[in-house]
Design an enzyme around this catalytic site. Structure first.
Site, PDB file in Angstrom:
ATOM      1  N   ASP A 122      16.061  -7.565 -11.945  1.00 37.27           N
ATOM      2  CA  ASP A 122      15.281  -7.773 -11.087  1.00 37.27           C
ATOM      3  C   ASP A 122      14.008  -8.327 -11.827  1.00 37.27           C
ATOM      4  O   ASP A 122      13.081  -7.400 -12.221  1.00 37.27           O
ATOM      5  CB  ASP A 122      15.135  -6.434 -10.407  1.00 37.27           C
ATOM      6  CG  ASP A 122      14.271  -6.710  -9.131  1.00 37.27           C
ATOM      7  OD1 ASP A 122      14.162  -7.780  -8.825  1.00 37.27           O
ATOM      8  OD2 ASP A 122      14.126  -5.533  -8.412  1.00 37.27           O
TER       9      ASP A 122
ATOM     10  N   ASP B 146       0.981   4.682  -6.807  1.00 37.24           N
ATOM     11  CA  ASP B 146       0.387   3.650  -7.504  1.00 37.24           C
ATOM     12  C   ASP B 146      -1.281   3.503  -7.435  1.00 37.24           C
ATOM     13  O   ASP B 146      -2.024   3.411  -8.227  1.00 37.24           O
ATOM     14  CB  ASP B 146       0.601   2.216  -7.131  1.00 37.24           C
ATOM     15  CG  ASP B 146       2.080   1.762  -6.656  1.00 37.24           C
ATOM     16  OD1 ASP B 146       2.833   2.145  -7.403  1.00 37.24           O
ATOM     17  OD2 ASP B 146       2.104   1.055  -5.609  1.00 37.24           O
TER      18      ASP B 146
ATOM     19  N   HIS C  53       2.340   1.625  -3.101  1.00 37.98           N
ATOM     20  CA  HIS C  53       3.347   3.120  -3.103  1.00 37.98           C
ATOM     21  C   HIS C  53       1.987   4.157  -3.151  1.00 37.98           C
ATOM     22  O   HIS C  53       1.075   3.922  -3.980  1.00 37.98           O
ATOM     23  CB  HIS C  53       4.196   3.414  -4.366  1.00 37.98           C
ATOM     24  CG  HIS C  53       5.055   2.220  -4.421  1.00 37.98           C
ATOM     25  ND1 HIS C  53       5.246   0.935  -5.041  1.00 37.98           N
ATOM     26  CD2 HIS C  53       6.546   2.496  -3.784  1.00 37.98           C
ATOM     27  CE1 HIS C  53       6.366   0.490  -4.810  1.00 37.98           C
ATOM     28  NE2 HIS C  53       7.366   1.124  -4.352  1.00 37.98           N
TER      29      HIS C  53
ATOM     30  N   ASP D 232       5.888  -9.202  -4.031  1.00 30.76           N
ATOM     31  CA  ASP D 232       6.550  -8.148  -5.167  1.00 30.76           C
ATOM     32  C   ASP D 232       7.006  -8.747  -6.352  1.00 30.76           C
ATOM     33  O   ASP D 232       8.099  -9.114  -6.745  1.00 30.76           O
ATOM     34  CB  ASP D 232       7.700  -7.427  -4.028  1.00 30.76           C
ATOM     35  CG  ASP D 232       7.947  -6.105  -5.043  1.00 30.76           C
ATOM     36  OD1 ASP D 232       7.210  -6.022  -5.963  1.00 30.76           O
ATOM     37  OD2 ASP D 232       8.767  -5.357  -4.445  1.00 30.76           O
TER      38      ASP D 232
HETATM   39  C1  XUL Z   1      11.949  -2.386  -6.158  1.00 36.73           C
HETATM   40  C2  XUL Z   1      10.845  -3.003  -5.002  1.00 36.73           C
HETATM   41  C3  XUL Z   1      10.005  -2.085  -4.644  1.00 36.73           C
HETATM   42  C4  XUL Z   1       9.846  -2.072  -3.199  1.00 36.73           C
HETATM   43  C5  XUL Z   1       8.856  -0.941  -2.655  1.00 36.73           C
HETATM   44  O1  XUL Z   1      12.773  -3.461  -6.676  1.00 36.73           O
HETATM   45  O2  XUL Z   1      11.157  -3.887  -4.721  1.00 36.73           O
HETATM   46  O3  XUL Z   1       9.003  -2.090  -5.335  1.00 36.73           O
HETATM   47  O4  XUL Z   1       9.496  -3.248  -2.721  1.00 36.73           O
HETATM   48  O5  XUL Z   1       9.089   0.394  -2.942  1.00 36.73           O
HETATM   49 CO    CO Z   2      10.155  -4.865  -3.080  1.00 36.59          CO
END
Ligand code: XUL
Ligand code: CO
Length: 437
Positions: free
Chosen positions: A307, A104, A101, A339
């Site tokens: 999450d 970041d 991002h 991720d």
């Molecule tokens: C949040 C998520 C994000 C996206 C990118 O749950 O997955 O990090 O991958 O914005």
């Molecule tokens: Co994500």
């Protein structure tokens, strides 16, 4: 610059017999499966946000991560140093890609102009490091959710100035992605949803979200960015309901606003779980629509229910994931993007290596198992046979649109009664899968 991981050399493939925790047991990047190397199939990416910015904080406590290279400041200098560390890590791991991002990689300034300047200063280092190591950018994205200005949403905010800010941020993030040769650009609508419908004009908000995406499609063309656009479904967290709630909702949204030709989906495992689906369900939904683009590889703890973004180690999960990915032709612009974050309790730098090695090995196994299941052919043949009545006779006529309702009625009146005389054989099929795991 001094090495951040002086005691760790490049992670090598040592094979399944190895007991070395800093070696791959299954991910041999050169191994060929279905005509492509594992490196080409899996296109692993490391995420900047969790791996280099994750602090280990949670709602009940402060960060725990030990990151000796980080001086804890929000300076551009610290961000540049961190970028070099990131590339040392990614190169030693042997992942060909990374993702970020905007916020970041570089600190947010007091104004958008200052933020953009900071971003450029760090992007220069990213460019240098990409060239030095050969690591490439899988996709970039803009963080349109952390800053308090996005409290009511970004493009779906009730405040048009907030929309404008978000749009300007997307413009810049797309430009930097393009400059760095990014192969894609992702939209995740972190705050594009609502907390209560009492204060929400849902129709207007969704139109605004579509407006931002159309503006991005136009700008993409203007700057000649050829990367793939993705939408990443997620049903909730942080908002109660997010407009991009699952793959089906995203596809419907994209179709409704004439955006489908410009987008594919980036499917994330833990988001599928939060939506009450399996990863396989989300992949099949996207794949059937020709919109399976990339995956955010992680897993959730089903007993926790939020999450948790854990590294994937479950071989059934990676097998089913790769079965769907292979079925729809494999990744082109997308890849397996971790991720995922190390647990708050796994605070030493070496844990970052263990986590990624485990995820990469789990996906290498999943890929090889999926390829073996495909080569064996019994599973595909079973599914084919299950629908055999559609290949000839009345089935083929209905499928091709050549049978009228009247004709169909006449056909079935003649038959009298119908018996669905084949078993679904779920247990037999589950046993078949277990032959390969
Ligand atoms: C949040 C998520 C994000 C996206 C990118 O749950 O997955 O990090 O991958 O914005
Ligand atoms: Co994500």
């Amino acid at each position: 610059m001094k090495s951040a991981f002086p005691n760790i050399s490049s992670i090598a493939y040592e094979g399944p017999q190895s007991k070395n925790p800093l070696a791959f047991k299954h991910y041999n990047p050169e191994e060929i499966v279905e005509g492509k190397t594992l490196r080409e199939h899996l296109r692993f990416a490391v995420v900047y946000w969790h791996t280099f910015r994750g602090t280990g904080s949670d709602p009940f406590g402060a960060g725990t991560m030990q990151r000796p290279w980080d001086d804890g400041s929000n300076s551009v200098k610290n961000a540049q140093k961190r970028a070099r560390v990131a590339f040392e890590f990614i190169q030693k791991l042997g992942a060909p890609y990374y993702c970020w991002h905007d916020r970041d990689v570089a600190p947010e300034g007091k104004t958008l102009a200052e933020s953009n300047k900071n971003f450029d200063a760090v992007a220069e280092v990213l460019q240098e490091e990409q060239e030095r190591t050969g690591v490439k950018l899988l996709w970039g994205t803009a963080n349109l959710f952390s800053n308090p200005r996005f409290v009511h949403g970004a493009s779906t905010s009730c405040n048009a100035d907030v929309f404008a800010f978000a749009a300007a941020q997307v413009k810049k993030a797309m430009e930097v992605t393009h400059e760095l040769g990014g192969e894609g650009y992702t939209f995740w609508g972190g705050r594009e949803g609502y907390m209560t419908l009492l204060n929400t004009d849902m129709k207007r908000e969704q139109e605004h979200l579509a407006k931002l995406l159309h503006l991005a499609v136009g700008y993409k063309k203007q700057i000649g960015f050829k990367g793939q656009f993705y939408i990443e479904p997620k049903p909730k967290e942080p908002t109660k309901h997010q407009y991009d709630s699952d793959a089906a909702a995203c596809l419907n949204f994209l179709r409704e606003y004439d955006l489908l030709p410009h987008f594919k989906l980036n499917i994330e495992t833990n988001h599928a779980t939060l939506a009450g689906h399996t990863m396989q369900h989300e992949l099949e939904t996207a794949g059937a629509a020709g919109a399976l683009g990339s995956i955010d590889a992680n897993t959730g703890d089903e007993l926790l229910g939020w999450d948790t973004d854990q590294f994937p180690t479950n071989i059934y999960l990676t097998t089913y994931t790769m079965l769907s990915v292979l079925k729809y032709g494999g990744f082109t612009t997308g890849g397996v993007n971790f991720d995922a974050k190390v647990r708050r309790e796994s605070f030493e730098p070496i844990d970052l290596f263990y986590a990624h090695i485990g995820g990469m090995d789990a996906f290498a196994r999943g890929l090889k198992i999926a390829a073996a299941i495909r080569k064996d052919g019994r599973l595909a043949e079973f599914v084919k046979q299950r629908y055999a009545s559609w290949d000839t006779g009345i089935g083929a006529k209905i499928e091709s649109g050549k049978a009228s309702l009247k004709e169909i009625e006449a056909y079935i009146l003649k038959q009298g009664e119908v018996t669905p005389n084949t078993s679904g054989r779920q247990e037999y099929l589950e046993n078949l899968i277990n032959e390969f795991i």
